[in-house]
Design an enzyme around this catalytic site. Structure first.
Site, PDB file in Angstrom:
ATOM      1  N   LEU A  41      10.020  -2.982   6.241  1.00  0.00           N
ATOM      2  CA  LEU A  41      10.864  -3.950   5.490  1.00  0.00           C
ATOM      3  C   LEU A  41      10.704  -3.624   4.202  1.00  0.00           C
ATOM      4  O   LEU A  41       9.719  -3.539   3.480  1.00  0.00           O
ATOM      5  CB  LEU A  41      10.253  -5.505   5.776  1.00  0.00           C
ATOM      6  CG  LEU A  41      11.274  -6.556   5.106  1.00  0.00           C
ATOM      7  CD1 LEU A  41      12.751  -6.416   5.818  1.00  0.00           C
ATOM      8  CD2 LEU A  41      10.678  -8.029   5.434  1.00  0.00           C
ATOM      9  N   ASP A  42      11.720  -2.959   3.515  1.00  0.00           N
ATOM     10  CA  ASP A  42      11.701  -2.171   2.239  1.00  0.00           C
ATOM     11  C   ASP A  42      11.434  -3.277   1.136  1.00  0.00           C
ATOM     12  O   ASP A  42      11.539  -4.698   1.200  1.00  0.00           O
ATOM     13  CB  ASP A  42      13.208  -1.887   2.149  1.00  0.00           C
ATOM     14  CG  ASP A  42      13.508  -0.879   2.912  1.00  0.00           C
ATOM     15  OD1 ASP A  42      12.713   0.199   3.405  1.00  0.00           O
ATOM     16  OD2 ASP A  42      14.710  -0.942   3.497  1.00  0.00           O
TER      17      ASP A  42
END
Length: 257
Positions: free
Chosen positions: A123-124
Site C-alpha cells: 500500500l503505497d
C-alpha cells in the site's frame, strides 16, 4: 504445508530481502530459516545467507519452516497518507510506527517494539486504507501466496475524462512490465470516482493503469481484502485481527488444503 513461490522480478535479489518484501517473514527470520536448512531454490537447499534469487527461480520453504512461521499476530490498520507499508528509505516513515497503545482500537496487547510485523501486500505512501501487518505465515500465504485468489477492493478518485472505452481497457487489455494484467472489475461510482477490484497487486498498479488511459489518481483508498473490510476503523488507528477473521481469510484461500 510447504510454501513455494517463483520469483518474477527483473533483477537478482537476496533471498532474505525478497522474503521480507513479500511479507512472508522478516529478513532476520529468513536468515534463521536458511541457517536451519529449511529454504531451497529449484530443489537445492540454500546454505549461504547471501544467496540471491534469479528471475524465474522457485523458492520453497519446507513444512518445518512454514510451521515455525504459522504462529504470530496480525494487525489490521487504516494506513494514512505519508506512511510507507514496508522497509522505508531513511527519510520515510514506516506504518509500523503507528502501532502504539494510543492508536489501538479494542483489546489486545501492543506488540513489542522489536517485533517483526512485515506488511502483507503493498500500500503505497500516497495511498491509504486497509493494511495488514503480520508475523503469521499462514495469513501471509492466504493473502499474497502464489495460489491466493483473494480480491482487493479500492475506491479511487480520478481526474480526467472517463469514457466507456477507457473503462474497457482498465478492465482488460492493459499490460504492465511486459505482462498482461489479470482481468479487473472496474465500475463508475460517481463522475470522478471509480471502484477497482483486483486479484493481483503489482507495484503502483492502479495508478499506472490509470496513467495508461490518461487518467490521474487523486485519491486511492483500499477498503477490502477478501472477506476483511476496513469498515469504520479510523484513519491512523489499528486493531488485532480476530480469530474469526483469520479463519475467514485462510478459508477463502485455495491453499488451505
Amino acid at each position: 504445508m510447504a510454501f513455494s513461490r517463483t520469483y518474477d522480478g527483473p533483477e537478482p535479489v537476496r533471498i532474505n530481502k525478497w522474503l521480507g518484501q513479500t511479507g512472508v517473514c522478516s529478513r532476520r527470520e529468513a536468515d534463521a530459516l536458511i541457517a536451519d536448512g529449511l529454504v531451497s531454490v529449484d530443489g537445492e537447499v540454500v546454505a549461504d545467507a547471501g544467496r540471491k534469487l534469479e528471475p524465474g527461480q522457485t523458492l520453497t520453504l519446507n513444512d518445518r519452516a512454514t510451521a515455525a512461521l504459522a504462529e504470530g499476530v496480525t494487525i489490521v490498520m487504516h494506513k494514512p497518507l505519508g506512511f510507507v507499508s514496508g522497509q522505508p528509505e531513511p527519510d520515510k516513515i514506516p506504518a509500523v510506527r503507528l502501532i502504539t497503545e494510543a492508536n489501538r482500537i479494542g483489546e489486545g496487547a501492543v506488540p513489542a517494539e522489536d517485533a517483526s510485523l512485515p506488511p502483507i501486500g503493498r500500500l503505497d505512501e500516497d495511498s491509504r486504507g486497509l493494511l495488514l501487518l503480520s508475523s503469521d505465515g499462514v495469513v501471509a500465504k492466504a493473502v499474497i501466496g502464489p495460489q491466493s485468489d483473494l480480491d482487493k477492493e479500492y475506491l479511487v478518485r480520478i481526474a480526467g475524462d472517463v469514457t466507456e472505452n477507457k473503462l474497457k481497457l482498465l478492465r482488460f487489455g492493459l499490460m504492465l512490465d511486459g505482462r498482461q494484467l489479470k482481468a479487473a472489475r472496474v465500475s463508475r461510482m460517481e463522475s470522478f470516482r471509480l471502484k477497482f477490484i483486483l486479484r493481483e497487486g503489482r507495484n503502483r498498479q492502479i495508478r499506472r493503469m490509470c496513467e495508461m488511459v490518461d487518467l490521474e489518481v487523486i485519491d486511492l483508498i483500499r477498503v477490502r481484502i477478501g472477506p476483511l473490510k476496513l469498515d469504520n476503523l479510523p484513519e491512523g488507528r489499528w486493531r488485532m485481527l480476530t480469530p474469526e477473521e483469520r479463519a475467514a481469510l485462510v478459508d477463502s484461500s485455495p491453499q488451505k488444503n
